[in-house]
Design a protein around this motif. Structure first.
Motif, short mmCIF file in Angstrom:
data_model
loop_
_atom_site.label_atom_id
_atom_site.label_comp_id
_atom_site.label_asym_id
_atom_site.label_seq_id
_atom_site.Cartn_x
_atom_site.Cartn_y
_atom_site.Cartn_z
N ARG A 45 0.83 -1.21 0.00
CA ARG A 45 0.00 0.00 0.00
C ARG A 45 0.86 1.26 0.00
N THR A 46 1.92 1.25 0.80
CA THR A 46 2.80 2.42 0.84
C THR A 46 3.48 2.62 -0.51
N ALA A 47 3.92 1.53 -1.14
CA ALA A 47 4.55 1.63 -2.46
C ALA A 47 3.56 2.13 -3.50
N GLU A 48 2.33 1.64 -3.42
CA GLU A 48 1.30 2.08 -4.37
C GLU A 48 1.02 3.58 -4.21
N MET A 49 1.01 4.04 -2.97
CA MET A 49 0.79 5.46 -2.71
C MET A 49 1.89 6.31 -3.34
N LEU A 50 3.12 5.82 -3.29
CA LEU A 50 4.23 6.56 -3.87
C LEU A 50 4.16 6.56 -5.39
N GLY A 51 3.78 5.43 -5.97
CA GLY A 51 3.69 5.33 -7.41
C GLY A 51 5.04 5.11 -8.06
N GLY A 52 5.09 5.32 -9.36
CA GLY A 52 6.33 5.11 -10.11
C GLY A 52 6.77 3.66 -10.06
N ARG A 53 8.05 3.43 -9.90
CA ARG A 53 8.59 2.07 -9.85
C ARG A 53 8.70 1.53 -8.43
N SER A 54 8.11 2.23 -7.47
CA SER A 54 8.18 1.79 -6.07
C SER A 54 7.51 0.43 -5.94
N ARG A 55 8.09 -0.41 -5.09
CA ARG A 55 7.55 -1.75 -4.87
C ARG A 55 7.58 -2.08 -3.38
#
Length: 273
Positions: A45-55
């Motif tokens: 969820r935190t990665a999705e909030m950041l967007g881009g290539r975050s995982r």
């Protein structure tokens, strides 16, 4: 190392609190962010909030296999890790003789052995590539030992000692070792505790320090900055005077958490059978 932009930065305990703030700051600086956490859904969820290539990925820092798998999948999906941020941590607060054995074991396993594990598993690949950085979120408790945080302070003292030795072993390799030593930060881990003479920090204060240390590497950074020089100066005093100075600077956490329902809630979630 220069700017964080374009670098692959892996963060342990990155789903919430300080870790999430570090992820946000690094992402804003143009980094590719990998968030590891025992709560894989929260990491995602935190990665999705950041967007881009975050995982976001599952990571248990107390397990060699889990940590090695995390590092491998990040490299496979995002590229070689330029910066590993050892952030995961837990804390039990109270009288030393009331501390449950489970809490003692958890703090040593996460706070100390988790850092050792991360360095041992990540640094060799960085050394082979000729560069990389490992940043550990330690604590002002690496330098002082508040009443009520005996084992926690022991783990943080151990972390700083470990990093000091490894830094010398890696000298000339291109691998940079850094430690951030914040005072009390407004997170779940510190709920119910007191700040002493220092101000209460925010997770973003720590995250900003991480980005600064990526941009301009140094070994030890204390937050607030004046804490380091004050502790060093106090160390030059005779013991009786040193004790008096430190008692004014360092909070008595036994007194602070007595009767704190919020503190009990945090600890029951992490250390109860």
């Amino acid at each position: 190392m220069g700017s964080a932009s374009g670098r692959v930065i892996a963060i342990t305990g990155g789903a919430r609190g300080i870790g999430a703030a570090i992820a946000q700051r690094c992402h804003a600086a143009g980094a590719v962010v990998a968030i590891g956490d025992r709560d894989a859904r929260a990491a995602a969820r935190t990665a999705e909030m950041l967007g881009g290539r975050s995982r976001g990925y599952h990571l248990d820092v107390t397990d060699d296999g889990s940590f090695a798998e995390f590092l491998a999948i990040v490299e496979r999906e995002l590229g070689p890790i330029d910066v590993l941020v050892n952030n995961a941590g837990v804390m039990w607060v109270g009288p030393f003789d009331a501390e449950p054995a489970k809490a003692s074991a958890a703090m040593v396993s996460v706070n100390l052995l988790g850092v050792i594990r991360g360095v041992r598993l990540a640094a060799p690949a960085m050394r082979a590539r000729g560069g990389g950085q490992i940043i550990t979120i330690a604590s002002a408790a690496s330098k002082v030992a508040p009443p009520g945080e005996a084992t926690y302070a022991a783990t943080k003292h151990g972390v700083l000692g470990y990093l000091t030795a490894v830094r010398e072993e890696l000298r000339g390799s291109g691998v940079i070792i850094s430690a951030i030593l914040p005072g009390v930060v407004d997170t779940e881990l510190a709920v119910g505790t007191a700040t002493g003479a220092a101000k209460l920090l925010t997770p973003d204060d720590v995250a900003a320090a991480v980005v600064r240390v990526i941009n301009r590497p140094k070994f030890v950074t204390t937050l607030p900055r004046y804490v380091g020089p004050l502790v060093a100066a106090a160390g030059l005093l005779p013991q009786r005077l040193r004790d008096g100075v430190l008692r004014r600077m360092v909070p008595d956490q036994v007194a602070a958490v007595t009767g704190s329902a919020a503190r009990r809630g945090y600890e029951s979630d992490r250390f109860s059978d």
